[in-house]
Scaffold this motif. Sequence first.
Motif, short mmCIF file in Angstrom:
data_model
loop_
_atom_site.label_atom_id
_atom_site.label_comp_id
_atom_site.label_asym_id
_atom_site.label_seq_id
_atom_site.Cartn_x
_atom_site.Cartn_y
_atom_site.Cartn_z
N GLN A 136 27.29 11.17 -23.41
CA GLN A 136 28.19 11.05 -24.62
C GLN A 136 27.70 10.54 -25.51
O GLN A 136 28.29 10.42 -26.75
N LEU A 137 26.41 9.92 -25.71
CA LEU A 137 25.87 9.40 -26.65
C LEU A 137 24.83 10.17 -27.48
O LEU A 137 24.23 10.80 -26.99
N SER A 138 24.74 9.77 -28.76
CA SER A 138 23.57 10.40 -29.68
C SER A 138 22.31 9.54 -29.31
O SER A 138 22.36 8.81 -28.41
N GLY A 139 21.11 10.06 -29.52
CA GLY A 139 19.94 9.69 -29.33
C GLY A 139 19.77 8.37 -29.86
O GLY A 139 19.25 7.45 -29.12
N GLY A 140 20.15 8.11 -30.99
CA GLY A 140 20.01 6.77 -31.62
C GLY A 140 20.74 5.80 -30.86
O GLY A 140 20.34 4.50 -30.58
N GLN A 141 22.28 6.20 -30.44
CA GLN A 141 22.91 5.13 -29.60
C GLN A 141 22.46 4.68 -28.12
O GLN A 141 22.35 3.73 -27.85
N LYS A 142 21.57 5.88 -27.78
CA LYS A 142 21.28 5.80 -26.43
C LYS A 142 20.03 4.73 -26.58
O LYS A 142 19.78 3.89 -25.60
N GLN A 143 19.10 4.86 -27.45
CA GLN A 143 18.14 3.82 -27.72
C GLN A 143 18.60 2.30 -27.75
O GLN A 143 17.91 1.73 -27.43
N ARG A 144 19.68 2.45 -28.72
CA ARG A 144 20.09 1.07 -28.93
C ARG A 144 20.55 0.47 -27.63
O ARG A 144 20.53 -0.61 -27.28
N ILE A 145 21.35 1.15 -26.60
CA ILE A 145 21.73 0.93 -25.60
C ILE A 145 20.63 0.36 -24.40
O ILE A 145 20.61 -0.67 -23.95
N ALA A 146 19.44 1.21 -24.74
CA ALA A 146 18.35 0.93 -23.84
C ALA A 146 17.75 -0.45 -24.18
O ALA A 146 17.21 -1.26 -23.47
N ILE A 147 17.73 -0.69 -25.78
CA ILE A 147 17.45 -2.13 -26.10
C ILE A 147 18.35 -3.22 -25.45
O ILE A 147 17.83 -4.11 -25.01
N ALA A 148 19.50 -3.03 -25.69
CA ALA A 148 20.38 -3.87 -24.88
C ALA A 148 20.26 -4.11 -23.42
O ALA A 148 20.29 -5.35 -23.12
N ARG A 149 19.95 -2.91 -22.97
CA ARG A 149 19.49 -3.13 -21.41
C ARG A 149 18.48 -4.15 -21.02
O ARG A 149 18.33 -4.64 -20.29
N ALA A 150 17.62 -3.87 -21.83
CA ALA A 150 16.27 -4.42 -21.83
C ALA A 150 16.50 -5.87 -22.05
O ALA A 150 15.73 -6.85 -21.30
#
Lengths: 240, 220
Positions: A136-150
């Motif tokens: 349900q997220l845009s690409g940019g949102q996905k990548q920001r979540i991926a950064i948060a996850r790391a």
Amino acid sequence: MITVKGLHKKFGQLHILKGIDLEISKGEVVVVIGPSGSGKSTLLRCLNLLEEPSGGEITFEGESITTKGYNINRTREKMGMVFQQFNLFPHKKVIDNITLAPIRVKKLEKAKAEARAMELLRTVGLEEKRDAYPSQLSGGQKQRIAIARALAMEPHVMLFDEPTSALDPEMVGEVLDVMKKLAQKGMTMVIVTHEMGFAREVGDRILFMDQGVLLEQGTPEQVFGAPKHLRTREFLSKVL
Amino acid sequence: MELFSVFLQYKSYFLIGIQYTLLLAAIGVLCGFILGLVVALVRMSPWAWLRFIGHAWVEFLRGTPMLVQLLIIHYGFATAFDINFSAMQSGAITLSLNSSAYLAEIFRAGIQGVDRGQGEAARSLGMTQGMSMRFIIIPQAIKSVLPAIGNEFVTIIKESSIVSFIGVTELMFQSGRVSGLTYDGMTPYLIVAIIYFILTFTLSRILGVFERKLKASDHS
């Protein structure tokens, strides 16, 4: 913090990395640039042993991680990684994407892990996406979540493997902004990217790779302003 | 209607048969599911000897008739090792083992079909190979192979007819009994064919609905 000595990587007949020597200190932001197929991503993926080096040695915080039988899992906890394709877990909500590893690997309590995750979501500006699924997220949102996850694993260094290459142009900025903030906070970062403007602005040191060799390195002013090698000049003239 | 009157007259026979057939198929799928997942992981183990065992398991069970497997387990084990299973036990074991081989291949395909980046992301966060499998890879793999598992269920319902051979009172066996009682070589088998068809057709419809629901809620 990270020392690489004589690193080689071969995929069958293909010789991708041909003896890389590299030193990365704490708090440094190192940006790796170079043409496609030059071995940038492979170098990055060797740092946390997602690719097993064919030769050479890598030490992280004083420990040789390339020694046979070394338990890499403990080291990977301290090395966050962000991928070109985001690689969020599609079957888990955003919050669970972030808390999974802290809970399972670091044995953090669920409540604590979630509180910390919410803090991180705030930093990347996506608090309201807590219960969304990655689809349900845009690409940019996905990548920001991926950064948060790391970041949730509280790593000592962050590795970025072309974090904006799979994004629509209008979303590149939001991801770079998050990375910029991270750099300002003093995070040690190794970034493989094609965003030259960003490299110049945020990088403490630029590495130029070509055909498996670290051809040139220096401050952004040196590498972008007065490149020594012909190949570097050729490359920069094409991308700038 | 000959069919109808025979069915009504021997209804209890057919109902028992349906019960046993469904029970056998359910056990077969459930045990086969768990065993198949284990075999799939064994087949992808880093150790060659373990992979070999997994491979041999799958090839043997897929490459020999289920009837032979049934007779070995029921009569062979009793004769050679003095292990006596009841007919029902032998039937359930055979169906479980047999379906484990097919399900193992389904799982293996499912696991290999999960994007490489998923495992890499998990490992990059410090998860062990085992955690990555358990929390990331297998849940996604199972979801993607659920339709194939449903098909295996339908197959097992039909294949369970083989265990009538050793006297399990499932549908096939029961229809043989009715045929013996009525001296009718056609009607009881027609009835049982219809029952099998209703079972499998209903099941595949239900699975179809389930699959569409799954797709609708697909988060990937």
